[in-house]
Design a protein around this motif. Structure first.
Motif, mmCIF file in Angstrom:
data_model
loop_
_atom_site.group_PDB
_atom_site.id
_atom_site.type_symbol
_atom_site.label_atom_id
_atom_site.label_comp_id
_atom_site.label_asym_id
_atom_site.label_seq_id
_atom_site.Cartn_x
_atom_site.Cartn_y
_atom_site.Cartn_z
ATOM 1 N N GLY A 1 -38.967 48.668 33.302
ATOM 2 C CA GLY A 1 -39.214 49.907 34.043
ATOM 3 C C GLY A 1 -40.519 49.843 34.786
ATOM 4 O O GLY A 1 -41.320 48.930 34.583
ATOM 5 N N PRO A 2 -40.730 50.825 35.667
ATOM 6 C CA PRO A 2 -41.956 50.844 36.464
ATOM 7 C C PRO A 2 -43.156 51.392 35.697
ATOM 8 O O PRO A 2 -42.985 52.096 34.700
ATOM 9 C CB PRO A 2 -41.594 51.785 37.614
ATOM 10 N N GLY A 3 -44.350 51.089 36.164
ATOM 11 C CA GLY A 3 -45.569 51.722 35.654
ATOM 12 C C GLY A 3 -46.126 51.094 34.397
ATOM 13 O O GLY A 3 -45.719 50.018 33.958
ATOM 14 N N ASP B 1 -31.887 39.065 31.998
ATOM 15 C CA ASP B 1 -30.733 39.634 32.694
ATOM 16 C C ASP B 1 -30.641 39.210 34.153
ATOM 17 O O ASP B 1 -29.629 39.441 34.800
ATOM 18 C CB ASP B 1 -30.848 41.157 32.662
ATOM 19 N N SER B 2 -31.710 38.594 34.698
ATOM 20 C CA SER B 2 -31.720 38.276 36.134
ATOM 21 C C SER B 2 -30.843 37.069 36.447
ATOM 22 O O SER B 2 -30.680 36.176 35.615
ATOM 23 C CB SER B 2 -33.150 37.974 36.570
ATOM 24 N N PHE B 3 -30.327 37.039 37.662
ATOM 25 C CA PHE B 3 -29.544 35.864 38.079
ATOM 26 C C PHE B 3 -30.434 34.627 38.194
ATOM 27 O O PHE B 3 -29.958 33.498 38.204
ATOM 28 C CB PHE B 3 -28.814 36.145 39.406
ATOM 29 N N TYR C 1 -40.724 40.024 36.914
ATOM 30 C CA TYR C 1 -40.803 41.260 37.700
ATOM 31 C C TYR C 1 -42.003 42.108 37.283
ATOM 32 O O TYR C 1 -41.997 43.308 37.495
ATOM 33 C CB TYR C 1 -39.522 42.087 37.529
ATOM 34 N N HIS D 1 -25.054 44.978 30.889
ATOM 35 C CA HIS D 1 -23.895 44.153 31.217
ATOM 36 C C HIS D 1 -23.874 42.888 30.352
ATOM 37 O O HIS D 1 -22.835 42.463 29.860
ATOM 38 C CB HIS D 1 -24.004 43.769 32.686
ATOM 39 N N ASP E 1 -35.065 52.119 35.237
ATOM 40 C CA ASP E 1 -35.259 50.874 35.967
ATOM 41 C C ASP E 1 -34.010 50.519 36.754
ATOM 42 O O ASP E 1 -32.920 50.992 36.456
ATOM 43 C CB ASP E 1 -35.607 49.733 35.008
ATOM 44 N N SER E 2 -34.178 49.670 37.758
ATOM 45 C CA SER E 2 -33.017 49.220 38.519
ATOM 46 C C SER E 2 -32.485 47.897 38.013
ATOM 47 O O SER E 2 -31.693 47.249 38.694
ATOM 48 C CB SER E 2 -33.360 49.124 40.007
ATOM 49 N N PHE E 3 -32.930 47.482 36.836
ATOM 50 C CA PHE E 3 -32.381 46.256 36.252
ATOM 51 C C PHE E 3 -31.790 46.509 34.863
ATOM 52 O O PHE E 3 -31.220 45.608 34.250
ATOM 53 C CB PHE E 3 -33.459 45.171 36.171
ATOM 54 N N THR E 4 -31.922 47.741 34.372
ATOM 55 C CA THR E 4 -31.432 48.082 33.034
ATOM 56 C C THR E 4 -29.967 47.697 32.837
ATOM 57 O O THR E 4 -29.587 47.160 31.800
ATOM 58 C CB THR E 4 -31.590 49.594 32.786
ATOM 59 N N PHE E 5 -29.169 47.972 33.876
ATOM 60 C CA PHE E 5 -27.734 47.742 33.685
ATOM 61 C C PHE E 5 -27.336 46.271 33.782
ATOM 62 O O PHE E 5 -26.258 45.886 33.340
ATOM 63 C CB PHE E 5 -26.903 48.647 34.609
ATOM 64 N N ASN E 6 -28.223 45.449 34.324
ATOM 65 C CA ASN E 6 -27.985 44.002 34.229
ATOM 66 C C ASN E 6 -28.079 43.579 32.765
ATOM 67 O O ASN E 6 -27.296 42.762 32.275
ATOM 68 C CB ASN E 6 -29.026 43.233 35.046
ATOM 69 N N ALA F 1 -23.327 43.795 26.599
ATOM 70 C CA ALA F 1 -21.967 44.290 26.347
ATOM 71 C C ALA F 1 -20.973 43.162 26.112
ATOM 72 O O ALA F 1 -19.840 43.402 25.684
ATOM 73 C CB ALA F 1 -21.514 45.162 27.517
#
Lengths: 411, 185
Positions: B49-51, B168-170, B124, B17, B9-14, B20
């Protein structure tokens, strides 16, 4: 000579010659880079070596202790583990970097820094100009476009199905406008900068290709341990009634543009989070409106503090290809794009910029760009498809984005 | 240690972060799950993740094998993977929106969040839980205030938690608080 560059004999000669050179927009003017002692075409095999060679350049001995150039879309996909099948117009999948020995800072005054002597440079230029032959500028009246509105509708509907299935949340479909011509990139760049001087503009002139760009979008600006990115997502067409106050109001009230933009903010936060210290990634500027020649853009700025020990490749693969020109999530969306688009993106949505030996770097997103390779011209533009997009609007948006570049051929 | 299973996914690292801030975090792709990390971690997180969740068989079998002895948090797709593994049906939403803010409300089944609290959260998801969904183990503990869609799950006895939204989203106002609650429960 022009309003954008001061009149300078050496510059004028340089422009008139066919010497390979790069011009890069900086805050108060332009940097011109030339006298390349190395030129390297990157691929999957030599890239690690290239990155490690940069680290060994000595800032005390070099005029420019780094390389300047660009990554194409295909190499950037390969670097994050994606393969792309051969496509139509797959003719310029090249990533090329140069090591300049001469840096000319063009501000109000022109200052030249070079590891070569004045005599040597002047002699070389004079010899070049002796053999000078002017190219005749020609082109077809209208650009060809790779998708008709009907074709585009099919692509668009396929993308929408993927959104409904949850495989992508936002996807950028690109279109290609082509022509046959051999342009004078300096003239084109000067004309372009007079009407559309975007913060990430650049120009490359080399033996068999040239690139002229008014990219507005910064992908990486890294100085010391601080890194920022400035994604653009959201476009409004300009007209006589539309000023920046009205554009701000329209953006703020447009749910579709806001959702699109929110996704890209979270995507870029994510990419920075891979390489930044926990808690350091911050949304510095949220949803600014910037004005350009034919349109307004919706822009945000996100920053972070790089973790110790992160190397060049980790930074490049975390951030590229830039999310705002792909959609999200990146991997799944890239796979859909690579199946959906018929023709190769070549340099479009790649990145141009520099990397220095201390790991400082600046890279843009290659959009709003003319590629001239041999006698082929191509301009690509992409717009974001989300669930509530309409295909006619997106088709139109692509055209607006390419328009200011196609207009240069009419001057 | 917190072990995050990434579903490309493109949000996993949010999320990484955010986590951590409280503990060491290790991330593996769902195709490359490492049992030694599972052993070392006190919390396993299934990323967005997608799908459709049915396509993530590796994570589904991981869930089944650890659900009695590890604390688990699923986010977005991860939330749906937990439900799908518990025999729920996951179906497309009627009106799909990504990257928008909605309000969710805690109900009286939650044992870690206060009843009737409202949170402003980022969405999302293209898919949702088909209801009615009956499970002896899992309670739906937050719902969207507008369309009543299931937005959080809890099984306090087995330490299983999930958010359909993105802490995790802003766009999510109390993301830190929401995640802390799970980590320190």
């Amino acid at each position: 000579m022009s309003k954008i560059f001061p009149n300078n004999k050496y510059l004028n000669k340089l422009f008139k010659s066919k010497k390979p050179l790069i011009i890069y927009k900086v805050k108060n003017g332009y940097d011109l880079l030339t006298d390349f002692s190395h030129k390297i075409q990157l691929d999957n095999k030599n890239i690690d070596n290239f990155f490690s060679n940069i680290l060994h350049l000595d800032p005390d001995k070099e005029i420019f202790d780094g390389y300047v150039g660009f990554f194409d879309y295909k190499l950037l996909c390969n670097l994050i583990g994606l393969k792309i099948n051969k496509k139509k117009s797959d003719f310029f999948n090249k990533s090329i970097f140069y090591k300049p020995e001469t840096v000319i800072k063009i501000r109000k005054k022109v200052r030249i820094f070079s590891s070569l002597s004045i005599e040597y440079r002047e002699n070389e230029l004079n010899n070049e100009l002796k053999n000078y032959e002017e190219n005749i500028f020609y082109h077809k009246k209208n650009f060809d476009i790779n998708y008709s509105l009907e074709n585009f509708k099919e692509k668009f509907n396929f993308a929408k199905k993927k959104i409904i299935a949850g495989e992508t949340y936002q996807i950028k479909i690109s279109q290609k406008y082509t022509n046959n011509s051999y342009i004078n990139p300096i003239e084109f760049f000067i004309n372009l900068m007079q009407v559309n001087c975007s913060p990430e503009s650049f120009m490359i002139r080399d033996e068999n290709y040239s690139i002229v760009s008014c990219s507005p979008e910064n992908l990486i600006y890294k100085k010391g341990s601080k890194i920022t990115t400035k994604p653009i997502a959201g476009t409004i067409k300009k007209n006589k009634l539309m000023d920046i106050t009205l554009a701000k109001k329209i953006f703020a009230e447009n749910k579709k543009e806001n959702k699109e933009h929110n996704m890209i903010i979270d995507l870029e936060r994510n990419d920075l989070s891979k390489i930044c210290k926990p808690g350091s990634v911050k949304l510095k500027n949220k949803k600014l409106v910037e004005e350009y020649k034919d349109l307004f853009h919706y822009v945000s700025e996100i920053s972070g503090e790089i973790k110790e020990g992160v190397d060049i490749k980790e930074i490049i693969t975390a951030m590229m290809p830039g999310g705002s020109v792909i959609g999200c999530p990146k991997i799944s969306t890239l796979n859909i794009i690579n199946n959906l688009e018929d023709s190769s993106r070549n340099i479009f949505t790649g990145s141009f910029g520099y990397i220095k030996s201390n790991l400082d770097m600046r890279f843009n997103v290659i959009i709003r760009t003319i590629l001239n390779y041999k006698n082929s011209i191509e301009i690509l533009a992409a717009s974001g498809v989300i669930f509530d997009s309409k295909y006619k609007n997106e088709y139109e948006e692509n055209f607006i984005k390419a328009k200011s570049l196609m207009d240069l051929f009419k001057l | 240690m917190i072990y995050v299973i990434d579903h490309n996914d493109s949000f996993t690292f949010n999320l990484v972060h955010l986590l951590a801030l409280y503990d060491d975090v290790v991330v593996s792709n769902y195709k490359k799950i490492d049992k030694s990390y599972i052993k070392k971690s006190h919390l396993v997180v299934f990323s967005p993740g997608p799908g459709h969740p049915k396509n993530y068989t590796e994570t589904i079998s991981l869930y089944k094998s650890i659900k009695n002895n590890k604390k688990i948090l699923g986010v977005c797709l991860g939330f749906q993977i937990i439900l799908y593994s518990e025999k729920a049906k996951i179906i497309p939403k009627k009106y799909i929106q990504h990257g928008y803010k909605s309000n969710v409300k805690v109900n009286n089944l939650s044992l870690i969040f206060k009843n009737n609290t409202t949170f402003s959260v980022a969405n999302y998801n293209s898919l949702k839980l088909l209801e009615p969904f009956k499970s002896e183990e899992i309670n739906i503990t937050m719902r969207d205030t507008e369309n009543n869609i299931a937005m959080a799950l809890e099984n306090i006895n087995k330490n299983i938690f999930g958010f359909q939204f993105h802490p995790d989203s802003f766009l999510t106002k109390k993301g830190k608080f929401l995640v802390q609650k799970i980590i320190f429960t």
